[in-house]
Design an enzyme around this catalytic site. Structure first.
Site, short mmCIF file in Angstrom:
data_model
loop_
_atom_site.label_atom_id
_atom_site.label_comp_id
_atom_site.label_asym_id
_atom_site.label_seq_id
_atom_site.Cartn_x
_atom_site.Cartn_y
_atom_site.Cartn_z
N SER A 1 90.43 61.11 112.12
CA SER A 1 90.70 60.26 113.28
C SER A 1 89.96 58.93 113.25
O SER A 1 90.40 57.97 113.88
CB SER A 1 90.38 61.01 114.56
OG SER A 1 89.08 61.55 114.51
N HIS B 1 96.44 64.25 114.53
CA HIS B 1 96.89 62.86 114.32
C HIS B 1 98.02 62.77 113.30
O HIS B 1 98.51 61.68 113.03
CB HIS B 1 95.73 61.97 113.84
CG HIS B 1 94.79 61.56 114.92
ND1 HIS B 1 95.11 60.61 115.87
CD2 HIS B 1 93.53 61.94 115.20
CE1 HIS B 1 94.08 60.43 116.68
NE2 HIS B 1 93.10 61.23 116.31
N LYS C 1 99.04 63.84 121.87
CA LYS C 1 99.18 62.60 121.08
C LYS C 1 100.68 62.29 120.89
O LYS C 1 101.34 61.97 121.86
CB LYS C 1 98.41 62.74 119.77
CG LYS C 1 96.90 62.74 120.05
CD LYS C 1 96.02 62.80 118.81
CE LYS C 1 94.57 62.61 119.22
NZ LYS C 1 93.69 63.69 118.79
C1 LIG Z 1 92.53 64.37 119.35
C2 LIG Z 1 92.11 65.50 118.52
C3 LIG Z 1 91.81 66.73 119.10
C4 LIG Z 1 91.73 66.93 120.59
O1 LIG Z 1 92.97 67.24 121.12
P1 LIG Z 1 93.03 67.62 122.68
O2 LIG Z 1 94.33 68.32 122.81
O3 LIG Z 1 92.97 66.33 123.44
O4 LIG Z 1 91.87 68.50 122.96
C5 LIG Z 1 91.52 67.78 118.27
N1 LIG Z 1 91.48 67.65 116.94
C6 LIG Z 1 91.75 66.47 116.34
C7 LIG Z 1 91.71 66.36 114.85
C8 LIG Z 1 92.06 65.36 117.13
O5 LIG Z 1 92.30 64.19 116.54
#
Ligand SMILES: *Cc1c(COP(=O)(O)O)cnc(C)c1O
Length: 406
Positions: free
Chosen positions: A196, A224, A256
């Site tokens: 990320s 992502h 996302k």
């Molecule tokens: C954004 C992200 C999360 C968190 O996701 P949520 O559903 O908001 O808890 C978990 N793992 C990775 C790799 C992320 O980029």
């Protein structure tokens, strides 16, 4: 206000906050009026172009996705009012979980209120004393905390961390475990699909080969990558030409690309998912994903599946933006992901640059310590299929102006 005798809590906390403020590291939360989109309305500032959301496919405010949420609210009401195993499992959950499993090409999936929660369910539930979790050093915080929790809940779960994407180090760690006569447990190798903060991708074919050689399970958090990578947006495995069932377990988010509402999931074999249902502490003691979100997220996956052109547009935008950023004179890693980090050094500098961009009308966040290591602060530009060429051209123009100032 009075505090209990002897407590120094407020003073201690305030002094930490003051230090952050003085160091230019205090975050100020922007208030958004109206929906998420390629341009958004910021309170007290007005319309800006948004280059910091994870709305990779522009589905957060897609009319069909919104309508599915409203319909879900009408059909199932506002609340589940129970954890899943008592009386909180609705047909909307079943439908979403089948859709996620089909989309990824695995047997089953189970949803949570976030991917964070999914991680906290996965490791403490599926690992047993004597097992080892092997993790990339740049894995997401929810993986790190999930591993920590596994070690607390099940004493004797081992941990090993390898250098970022370093296959020699992965081999050394796996070989070390398998040549240790004391070690007879399972090995869970876990990696982000897309990292990320770097925007680079995991070498899943090499990791799969190493896991096969040393008898390890491969877990990919593709938060992502899902909706972003591969011709049909299946994720990092599709980018590498791999089938979903070549990954033992996926975790991912619905917060996302897949509508951006909230929620996360674990996906993989029926046996693993059934174990999560039976024994996962977040499963047993915490409420489910709201049914409204289950309905809107499912629609988001259907919209994505019906039109891979959306993914193609994202890929074209990513290419255009990276070329533009490089043309301005900023370094940006070559990568197919929608995350374009521009490394600028000190945290305060990244924050100042992001403020300058915002003044010009481009919203992109500066990340510094402790989110990334000291000295590697960056502006993270995130591209969406919802961006039109005009948005991308404005981004590049503003970056050029910023470059001229520095
Ligand atoms: C954004 C992200 C999360 C968190 O996701 P949520 O559903 O908001 O808890 C978990 N793992 C990775 C790799 C992320 O980029």
């Amino acid at each position: 206000m009075t505090t209990s005798t002897g407590s120094n809590f407020i003073a201690r906390t305030q002094s930490v906050l003051d230090e952050l403020e003085q160091g230019g590291q205090l975050k100020h939360l922007q208030m958004i009026e109206g929906p998420m989109g390629p341009s958004i309305m910021l309170r007290d500032r007005g319309e800006v172009d948004c280059f910091c959301s994870n709305n990779y496919l522009g589905l957060a405010n897609h009319p069909e996705v919104v309508e599915a949420g409203i319909e879900g609210l009408r059909t199932h009401g506002a609340g589940t009012a129970s954890v899943r195993f008592i009386c909180g499992t609705f047909t909307a959950h079943e439908a979403l979980e089948q859709t996620i499993a089909d989309f990824l090409g695995v047997e089953a999936s189970y949803t949570f209120v976030s991917c964070w929660t999914a991680s906290e369910a996965l490791f403490p539930t599926l690992c047993e004393p004597g097992d080892c979790i092997v993790s990339d050093e740049l894995n997401h915080a929810c993986i790190i905390d999930g591993m920590r929790l596994a070690g607390v809940i099940k004493k004797g779960v081992r941990k090993a961390v390898y250098k970022h994407s370093d296959m020699d180090d992965v081999r050394a760690k796996l070989q070390g475990l398998r040549s240790d006569p004391e070690f007879t447990g399972e090995i869970f190798l876990v990696t982000d699909g897309v990292f990320s903060m770097e925007g680079d991708i995991a070498d899943l074919p090499s990791l799969r080969a190493l896991c096969d050689e040393f008898g390890a399970l491969l877990i990919v958090d593709d938060s992502h990558g899902t909706g972003v990578l591969g011709a049909t947006g299946r994720g990092t495995h599709e980018h590498w030409g791999m089938a979903g069932d070549e990954i033992d377990l996926f975790t991912g988010t619905l917060g996302k690309a897949l509508g951006g509402g909230a929620g996360g999931y674990i996906a993989g074999s029926k046996a693993a998912i059934e174990m999560i249902v039976q024994r996962g502490r977040p499963t047993l003691f915490s409420n489910a994903l709201p049914t409204t979100v289950a309905c809107s997220a499912r629609k988001a996956i259907e919209v994505l599946d019906a039109d891979p052109g959306r993914v193609a547009k994202l890929h074209a935008n990513v290419k255009y933006a990276r070329e533009g950023i490089r043309d301005v004179g900023f370094d940006v890693l070559e990568s197919p992901t929608a995350i374009c980090p521009i490394i600028v050094g000190e945290t305060a500098r990244a924050i100042a640059m992001s403020n300058a961009l915002l003044d010009m009308g481009t919203f992109a966040i500066g990340f510094g310590f402790p989110v990334v290591p000291e000295g590697t602060a960056r502006i993270r530009v995130q591209i969406s299929a919802a961006h039109e060429t005009a948005h991308l051209d404005r981004l590049i123009e503003h970056l050029r102006a910023l470059k001229a100032q520095t």
